[in-house]
Structure formats: C-alpha cells, structure tokens
Design an enzyme around this catalytic site. Sequence first.
Site, PDB file in Angstrom:
ATOM      1  N   ASP A  80       0.868  -1.170   0.000  1.00  0.00           N
ATOM      2  CA  ASP A  80       0.000   0.000   0.000  1.00  0.00           C
ATOM      3  C   ASP A  80       0.908   1.224   0.000  1.00  0.00           C
ATOM      4  OD1 ASP A  80      -2.180   1.629   0.066  1.00  0.00           O
ATOM      5  OD2 ASP A  80      -2.233   1.707   2.249  1.00  0.00           O
ATOM      6  N   SER A  81       0.393   2.318  -0.545  1.00  0.00           N
ATOM      7  CA  SER A  81       1.239   3.482  -0.815  1.00  0.00           C
ATOM      8  C   SER A  81       1.500   4.369   0.385  1.00  0.00           C
ATOM      9  CB  SER A  81       0.562   4.334  -1.880  1.00  0.00           C
ATOM     10  OG  SER A  81      -0.682   4.796  -1.377  1.00  0.00           O
ATOM     11  N   GLY A  82       0.738   4.169   1.446  1.00  0.00           N
ATOM     12  CA  GLY A  82       0.811   5.118   2.557  1.00  0.00           C
ATOM     13  C   GLY A  82      -0.377   6.061   2.513  1.00  0.00           C
ATOM     14  N   PHE A 122      -3.442   5.397   2.962  1.00  0.00           N
ATOM     15  CA  PHE A 122      -4.355   5.157   4.075  1.00  0.00           C
ATOM     16  C   PHE A 122      -3.855   5.821   5.350  1.00  0.00           C
ATOM     17  CE2 PHE A 122      -6.099   2.616   7.621  1.00  0.00           C
ATOM     18  CZ  PHE A 122      -7.445   2.818   7.370  1.00  0.00           C
ATOM     19  N   ASP A 150      -2.754   8.098  -2.761  1.00  0.00           N
ATOM     20  CA  ASP A 150      -4.080   8.722  -2.822  1.00  0.00           C
ATOM     21  C   ASP A 150      -4.420   9.346  -1.486  1.00  0.00           C
ATOM     22  OD1 ASP A 150      -4.309   6.367  -1.348  1.00  0.00           O
ATOM     23  OD2 ASP A 150      -6.408   6.095  -1.893  1.00  0.00           O
ATOM     24  N   GLN A 193     -11.336   6.967  -5.922  1.00  0.00           N
ATOM     25  CA  GLN A 193     -11.916   7.614  -4.739  1.00  0.00           C
ATOM     26  C   GLN A 193     -13.238   8.266  -5.168  1.00  0.00           C
ATOM     27  OE1 GLN A 193     -11.151   7.392  -1.651  1.00  0.00           O
ATOM     28  NE2 GLN A 193      -9.098   6.481  -1.701  1.00  0.00           N
ATOM     29  N   GLY A 246     -11.515   4.224  -0.020  1.00  0.00           N
ATOM     30  CA  GLY A 246     -12.502   5.060   0.657  1.00  0.00           C
ATOM     31  C   GLY A 246     -13.721   4.304   1.146  1.00  0.00           C
ATOM     32  N   ASP A 304      -8.119  -7.138   0.892  1.00  0.00           N
ATOM     33  CA  ASP A 304      -7.106  -7.268   1.930  1.00  0.00           C
ATOM     34  C   ASP A 304      -7.702  -6.712   3.200  1.00  0.00           C
ATOM     35  OD1 ASP A 304      -6.836  -4.293   1.258  1.00  0.00           O
ATOM     36  OD2 ASP A 304      -5.563  -4.523   3.009  1.00  0.00           O
ATOM     37  N   CYS A 358     -13.667 -26.364   9.500  1.00  0.00           N
ATOM     38  CA  CYS A 358     -12.409 -25.759   9.088  1.00  0.00           C
ATOM     39  C   CYS A 358     -11.299 -26.801   9.043  1.00  0.00           C
ATOM     40  CB  CYS A 358     -12.037 -24.644  10.071  1.00  0.00           C
ATOM     41  SG  CYS A 358     -10.521 -23.787   9.614  1.00  0.00           S
ATOM     42  N   CYS A 374      -7.979 -25.927   9.157  1.00  0.00           N
ATOM     43  CA  CYS A 374      -6.706 -25.295   9.520  1.00  0.00           C
ATOM     44  C   CYS A 374      -5.999 -26.071  10.627  1.00  0.00           C
ATOM     45  CB  CYS A 374      -6.922 -23.843   9.945  1.00  0.00           C
ATOM     46  SG  CYS A 374      -7.488 -23.646  11.641  1.00  0.00           S
ATOM     47  N   CYS A 378      -7.785 -25.772  14.038  1.00  0.00           N
ATOM     48  CA  CYS A 378      -9.019 -26.544  14.203  1.00  0.00           C
ATOM     49  C   CYS A 378      -8.767 -28.049  14.179  1.00  0.00           C
ATOM     50  CB  CYS A 378     -10.034 -26.157  13.133  1.00  0.00           C
ATOM     51  SG  CYS A 378     -10.707 -24.518  13.423  1.00  0.00           S
ATOM     52  N   HIS A 399      -6.230 -19.618  12.193  1.00  0.00           N
ATOM     53  CA  HIS A 399      -7.631 -19.954  11.915  1.00  0.00           C
ATOM     54  C   HIS A 399      -8.370 -18.851  11.154  1.00  0.00           C
ATOM     55  CE1 HIS A 399     -11.736 -21.200  12.042  1.00  0.00           C
ATOM     56  NE2 HIS A 399     -12.016 -19.985  12.463  1.00  0.00           N
TER      57      HIS A 399
END
Length: 374
Positions: free
Chosen positions: A94-96, A98, A148, A190, A217, A267, A305, A307, A310, A336
């Site tokens: 991510d670009s920063g 956020f 952004d 955006q 956004g 994500d 599950c 995993c 579990c 999990h």
Amino acid sequence: MKDFYLEILHVDKNCGARYGILHTPHGNVEVPMFMPVGTLATVKTLSPEELKEMGAGVILANTYHCSIRPGADIVAKAGGLHKFMNYDGPILTDSGGFQVFSLAENRKITEEGVSFKNHLNGDKLFFSPEVAIDIQEKLGADIIMSFDECMPYPVDYNYAKKSTERTLRWAKRCKEAHKREDQALFGIVQGSDYADLRKMCAEELTKMDFPGYSIGGTSIGEPKEKCFEMIEQSVKYLPFEKPRYLMGVGSLDYILGGIYRGIDMFDCVLPTRLARHGALMTSSGRINIKNEKYKEDFTTLDPKCDCYCCKNYTKAYLRHLHVCDETFGKRLMSIHNVRFLIKIVEGAREAIKEDRFEEYMKATLAAFGDKRGF
RNA sequence: GGGAGGGUAGCGAAGAGGCUAAACGCGGCAGACUGUAAAUCUGUUCCUGAGGGUUCGGCAGUUCGAAUCUGCCCCCUCCCA
C-alpha cells in the site's frame, strides 16, 4: 508490464462475480482472493510457510511503515521485500495513502504531497506521489499502489471533489514516476459516496491505463449499503479485463458482497487483529474465545475448518492461551481466522465456476448468522 | 519482655469527620476492532424485588453525621532484648 495480467476464466451468469488467474512475477494466484496484511513486512505471528499452507496468494506490506522501520534503503540492500521477509510469492504494498487518513492528526495535505509527523518520534516526513513510488520501487513488491487520499466518511461534496481531483493528479504523477517494469502500479478510485465523482475518477484512471484498479474510501464507517453502492459506482466504469481490488475489506459479508459486484482482490487486517484479540470467525458465526462458556468446551473451534488450529486444538485450550496472553494462542487464532477467510474465498471460486455464487453467498451468510454485520 | 507500624471490596492499594458504596491498579465478566500508531481500546465488577439494603479486623463509645475520633479486644509485620 508483460508479466502481470489477469486471466478471466469465468464470469458467473447470475451476477458480476468473476473467477480467474492473476499472473505476477512471483507466481500465479487465483481470484477472487483474500490477501492477509503484513504492515511491517510480517503478517503478525505467522510465518511465510504457514501463509502459503493456508492458501494465501498475495500478502501486503505498507510503504509508510516500512519506510520508517527498517527504512526503504535497508530493504533494498536486503534485496527487496521478497528476500528480506523470505516470501517468494507475490507481495503488494500500500502506498501510505491510508496513513494520510488514519494518522490524520499528524498531517497536512497540499497539492505537492502530505507532511507527516512520524508517529514514533515526531520527525517531520513528507510523502508525495514521487516519494511513495520511489519507496515502493525500493521495497520491490509485485503490485504497488498510487498515492491517494482516503477521505473520511462522510465528507461534503466540495471537499470530496477537490480531493478526488487531486488524487487523480497524484495518480498521473505516480504513473510518470514509476519506472520499474516488474511492478504493477494500480490506480485508486476515490470519490466518497458521490456517484458522479466515482464515475469521473474511474473513467479518468481508466484513460491513464493502469494494469489494475483499486477501490478506496470504503469500510471506514459507512453503512454496508453505501459501501456496496460505492463499489458499484466504481466498478461499472472500470475495464472488464483488469483486476479490481477493494481496499481494506475483510469481513465476510463485505467480501462476499464485493465478489458479487465484480471485485477480485481483498485485503484486511481484520482476521489477524481479531485473532490477537480473541475474536474468531467460524462457519456458524463469530465468537469471543475469552467468554466463560468456553472454559470447559473441549470441542474444535470450527468443525468445518481444515486449519492447523481446528485440526489439533480445543476451544478450552484456545481460551486458556488467550486468557494467559500466550503468544501461541495468537498464532493459532491468526492461523484460523486467515484460513477461514481464504476458505470462504476458495468456496466462492468454486461456486462462480458453476454459476451458483449468489446461492453460495446467501447460504454462507445465513450460516454465519450475520451478527453485527459480519 | 521493650519499641514501632499496620489491618479498606476477590487481591494490591488510596482515603484521615459529611461531597465515599469508597480513587487507582490487578484479577473477573462482557463488548469493540475492516488499504494495522492496535498482543489494543471500551464498559462493568458489595447485595438488590432498583425503592433501597449491608460495608472499611471485632465490640463498645463520642458526634446531627464515623472507614476516618476515643476505649478495650483480636490478628499481622518490623526493630531491640
């Protein structure tokens, strides 16, 4: 860039959901997919081997955080993020952008970029499209983001318009600054919840011809219907053949709702953060493992599950570890929660191939109980 | 035997006449978390039929009023013999 493209293999006949393969320089991954977040070049408590075993394709790291610690130059010297963190699968940074939003108290936005105060020691920092790209080229992820501004919700129209237009100008600067051929730079749509701004932003970004598009956004406190609206108002103006990434979305209903509307990538920190805090997502709903009722519950967390957690541990044991603040508990529960979301998305892929995604979505949400919007 | 300091809610610990059912911390119980300043944050925690009722080692006093003052008693810790 030639090594990066989305191969769409099937679109559900009854909705916008798509199944495909995303080709990247570090391997191919199926979409729709869920990408766990490893802000500081580690998905908290999990090893790369475990992530792979869980079926994680892409993992995230963060430009702002990695630039402060350990520093982009150090990661570059190490040979890039893949080598540094020993993950040979695809990585996305991510670009920063956020952080412009989440660290709002310590920043000032201008046309040129954003002045920050380092959240650790108060040092002055400056982020601009060029800086964000430079850092991301040093970090060396396969997929990188434009710089952004993620506006708060709600915002008034005038500010939203100004900000969205600036984000577009920043996107153009990012594209011009970006030189590495082995990285796919995404543009970010955006526009808050204003349909015309979403349209304008998506169309303008499309003209710039990015290898993929993010929708930003969302999931910042708006009602669920609003989020879905914003997705729809963005997606319909994006090119069909390019990957679409809904940023920061990680709850079950939002992921399924996003896939339904044609999103390929998601994500979120939610599964790992919730896990560390003792909140677990299961096929029959969300639980708080610290609740007293699990004290003597020697059953598996989620019988559906597959995993490691579990397959081998009981709720009583998980509760014990959590109550005692034992690291192993955080690991097991992170395993999990991450596996849970990946499995949801695997099921979605199978359903899409058979044109029964809507049915799958409804059944999954009904079983979950849709408590508190999950 | 002589001297000193203490006993406050499950635990630790403030409070030194009314504003105190009693700060704060821990523990307990519950909730939140969405491009990670998050192994974090919030609420609650004497009993209750919600009107009240019982509390600050015990008992008896002083006072309009006591966890807070007085007397006796019971415990604990430390120092000197």
